[in-house]
Design a protein around this motif. Structure first.
Motif, short mmCIF file in Angstrom:
data_model
loop_
_atom_site.label_atom_id
_atom_site.label_comp_id
_atom_site.label_asym_id
_atom_site.label_seq_id
_atom_site.Cartn_x
_atom_site.Cartn_y
_atom_site.Cartn_z
N GLU A 189 1.04 -1.39 0.01
CA GLU A 189 0.07 0.36 0.00
C GLU A 189 1.00 1.39 -0.17
OE1 GLU A 189 -1.28 0.23 4.56
OE2 GLU A 189 -1.13 -1.78 4.04
N TYR A 190 1.92 0.99 0.53
CA TYR A 190 2.99 2.05 0.35
C TYR A 190 2.71 2.36 -0.89
CZ TYR A 190 2.52 1.66 5.81
OH TYR A 190 2.64 1.48 7.12
N LEU A 191 4.20 0.84 -1.49
CA LEU A 191 4.54 1.77 -2.72
C LEU A 191 3.04 2.08 -3.57
CD1 LEU A 191 6.99 -2.08 -2.96
CD2 LEU A 191 7.68 0.99 -3.08
N ASN A 192 2.37 1.25 -3.46
CA ASN A 192 1.36 2.03 -4.57
C ASN A 192 1.34 3.49 -4.48
OD1 ASN A 192 0.32 -0.33 -4.94
ND2 ASN A 192 -0.84 -0.84 -4.31
N GLU A 193 0.63 3.67 -3.37
CA GLU A 193 1.06 5.82 -3.25
C GLU A 193 2.00 6.55 -3.50
OE1 GLU A 193 -1.48 8.80 -1.31
OE2 GLU A 193 -2.32 7.01 -2.10
N LEU A 194 3.07 5.41 -3.12
CA LEU A 194 4.52 6.60 -3.23
C LEU A 194 4.39 6.19 -5.12
CD1 LEU A 194 7.41 7.52 -2.70
CD2 LEU A 194 7.62 5.02 -3.39
N GLU A 195 3.74 5.10 -6.32
CA GLU A 195 3.80 5.33 -7.28
C GLU A 195 2.81 5.69 -7.83
OE1 GLU A 195 4.21 1.43 -8.91
OE2 GLU A 195 1.78 1.86 -9.51
N LEU A 245 10.51 5.38 3.85
CA LEU A 245 9.20 3.85 2.94
C LEU A 245 8.57 3.42 3.72
CD1 LEU A 245 11.37 4.42 0.23
CD2 LEU A 245 9.03 4.93 -0.11
N LEU A 246 9.56 2.54 5.22
CA LEU A 246 9.36 1.31 6.04
C LEU A 246 8.31 1.69 6.94
CD1 LEU A 246 12.74 0.01 6.32
CD2 LEU A 246 11.24 -0.89 4.97
N LYS A 247 8.04 2.94 7.66
CA LYS A 247 6.97 3.13 7.78
C LYS A 247 6.20 3.65 7.73
CE LYS A 247 10.11 3.64 12.25
NZ LYS A 247 11.10 4.46 13.31
N GLY A 248 5.86 3.78 6.84
CA GLY A 248 4.39 4.42 6.07
C GLY A 248 4.33 6.29 5.99
N ARG A 249 5.63 6.43 6.37
CA ARG A 249 5.26 8.17 6.73
C ARG A 249 5.73 8.67 5.06
NH1 ARG A 249 8.88 7.63 11.69
NH2 ARG A 249 10.43 8.97 10.37
N LEU A 250 5.03 8.89 4.30
CA LEU A 250 4.40 9.09 3.18
C LEU A 250 4.37 10.34 3.21
CD1 LEU A 250 3.31 6.68 1.16
CD2 LEU A 250 5.75 6.45 1.35
N VAL A 324 8.07 15.68 -21.55
CA VAL A 324 6.81 13.98 -21.56
C VAL A 324 6.46 13.99 -20.51
CG1 VAL A 324 6.58 12.59 -22.10
CG2 VAL A 324 7.46 13.87 -23.79
N VAL A 325 5.89 13.53 -19.67
CA VAL A 325 5.39 12.80 -18.46
C VAL A 325 5.47 11.25 -18.72
CG1 VAL A 325 3.75 12.10 -16.68
CG2 VAL A 325 4.47 14.09 -16.95
N LYS A 326 6.47 10.53 -18.46
CA LYS A 326 6.31 8.76 -18.46
C LYS A 326 5.52 8.05 -17.14
CE LYS A 326 8.55 6.18 -21.19
NZ LYS A 326 8.84 6.54 -23.22
N SER A 327 4.71 7.40 -17.97
CA SER A 327 4.60 6.33 -16.94
C SER A 327 5.02 5.18 -16.37
CB SER A 327 3.24 5.88 -18.32
OG SER A 327 1.78 7.21 -17.92
N TYR A 328 4.87 4.69 -15.53
CA TYR A 328 5.82 3.36 -14.68
C TYR A 328 5.28 2.67 -13.81
CZ TYR A 328 6.40 6.24 -10.83
OH TYR A 328 6.43 6.90 -9.58
N GLN A 329 5.55 0.86 -13.43
CA GLN A 329 5.78 0.69 -12.45
C GLN A 329 6.41 0.80 -11.62
OE1 GLN A 329 3.52 -0.57 -15.41
NE2 GLN A 329 2.12 2.34 -14.69
N PHE A 330 6.47 0.59 -10.41
CA PHE A 330 7.69 -0.54 -9.61
C PHE A 330 7.67 -1.65 -9.91
CE2 PHE A 330 6.91 3.05 -6.97
CZ PHE A 330 8.11 4.16 -7.12
N THR A 331 8.73 -2.24 -10.10
CA THR A 331 9.50 -3.95 -10.38
C THR A 331 9.53 -4.63 -9.15
OG1 THR A 331 11.28 -3.15 -11.41
CG2 THR A 331 9.27 -3.55 -12.29
#
Length: 341
Positions: A189-195, A245-250, A324-331
């Motif tokens: 959920e933290y990675l999703n929000e960061l992305e 990131l580990l503690k979710g303090r985004l 250009v804004v580039k779309s991506y996902q974390f892998t």
């Protein structure tokens, strides 16, 4: 049989530049990075004639050679030729003709680690072909050694390890090329929000990272206190980013990025310029809480942290600068290799 590989490019999130010698040798470096769904690809396939063809499809470059144990390093397709020369020297290749093809999803010099990621991909394709018993650390160090020692290209160490290992990693760098890769178990959920909140923007400019890195290295050799202190602060930034990131303090991410942006500009004079500064300030006025220049700086990609759906207003503003804004996902995966008939 065709031998293929792909390796992900990376976003450097904190600590950039502290992986470069001599700073990492004297003080120890630390970087936090994450791989994304933009890739470098390599393929090796047999050909009828007993020769060698090397092509960079994305750059529309091709060279053909009679069979030889050493290809000329002359400024054209040198990364591929450098890997071939080293593999040939260390392991030997069967005397059969082949074609080595590469492709990278973004332009060279864009700040996402393209050169090193491509080297890892090429090594991966040869390792798949020759069934080389190389682990992740072996491949990453091999790529670093080829770039820095064989080809004499200035740069750091993070890109080779990010491309090989993949995922979100906190990396430590020490003397004698010692590297420790610490994979981070960040909640999805933290990675999703960061992305969602990190906007990746290509300025449509590239730069020669080696020149910036050489100035950075010169400043360390000369004991430039301002530059060295900035690197100390960037190393501290990587620890701040890891904890957030580990503690979710985004909500802290933007400020941590902004802190790093201000410090990084003290490392070398051409890391930023008026064009980059204008983009950065405009993004902040539109709602971004911080951002950074990717890679060595001077151009290429920039990233911005845009909380609370401000990404859409920020993107509108960025579009005014011609990039250009580039779309991506974390892998979650690094180097991947396979063979096909």
């Amino acid at each position: 049989m065709i031998y293929r590989s792909k390796t992900p490019l990376r976003l450097g999130l904190a600590g950039g530049g502290t992986d470069v010698s001599p700073y990492s040798d004297e003080f120890g470096g630390a970087i936090l990075n994450a791989t994304i769904s933009l890739y470098a690809y390599a393929s090796i396939e047999p050909i009828q004639e007993n020769g060698i063809i090397i092509e960079a499809i994305d750059r529309r470059e091709e060279q053909r050679f009679e069979w030889t144990n050493e290809l000329p390093i002359n400024g054209q397709l040198d990364l591929a030729k450098g890997v071939y020369n080293r593999i040939q020297k260390d392991y030997g290749l069967p005397l059969t003709g082949f074609k080595l093809s590469t492709f990278v999803d973004v332009p060279a010099g864009s700040g996402l680690g393209t050169s090193s990621t491509l080297v890892v991909a090429i090594i991966g394709a040869f390792a798949e072909m020759l069934k080389l018993p190389l682990g992740d650390y072996d491949i990453a160090h091999y790529a670093y050694d080829i770039e820095r020692n064989d080809l004499k290209l200035a740069g750091g160490k993070q890109d080779q390890y990010a491309a090989t290992f993949g995922g979100v990693n906190f990396m430590e760098f020490y003397a004698e090329d010692k590297v420790i890769v610490n994979p981070l178990r960040i909640k999805q959920e933290y990675l999703n929000e960061l992305e969602h909140n990190l906007v990746l923007y290509y300025t449509q400019t590239s730069r020669e990272s080696a020149d910036i890195i050489k100035e950075q290295q010169k400043n360390v050799h000369a004991k430039n206190e301002k530059s060295i202190e900035a690197m100390h602060q960037l190393k501290e930034q990587s620890k701040m980013m890891k904890e957030a990131l580990l503690k979710g303090r985004l909500h802290e991410i933007g400020e941590i990025l902004d802190f790093g942006f201000q410090e990084k500009r003290k490392m070398a004079h051409n890391i930023s310029n008026s064009f980059i500064d204008d983009i950065y300030e405009s993004a902040k006025l539109a709602g971004a809480t911080g951002g950074k220049i990717s890679g060595a700086g001077g151009g290429g990609f920039m990233t911005f942290y845009c909380p609370n759906n401000t990404r859409y207003k920020v993107i509108d503003v960025l579009n005014n600068f011609g990039g250009v804004v580039k779309s991506y996902q974390f892998t979650h995966h690094g180097l991947t290799t396979w063979s096909v008939q």
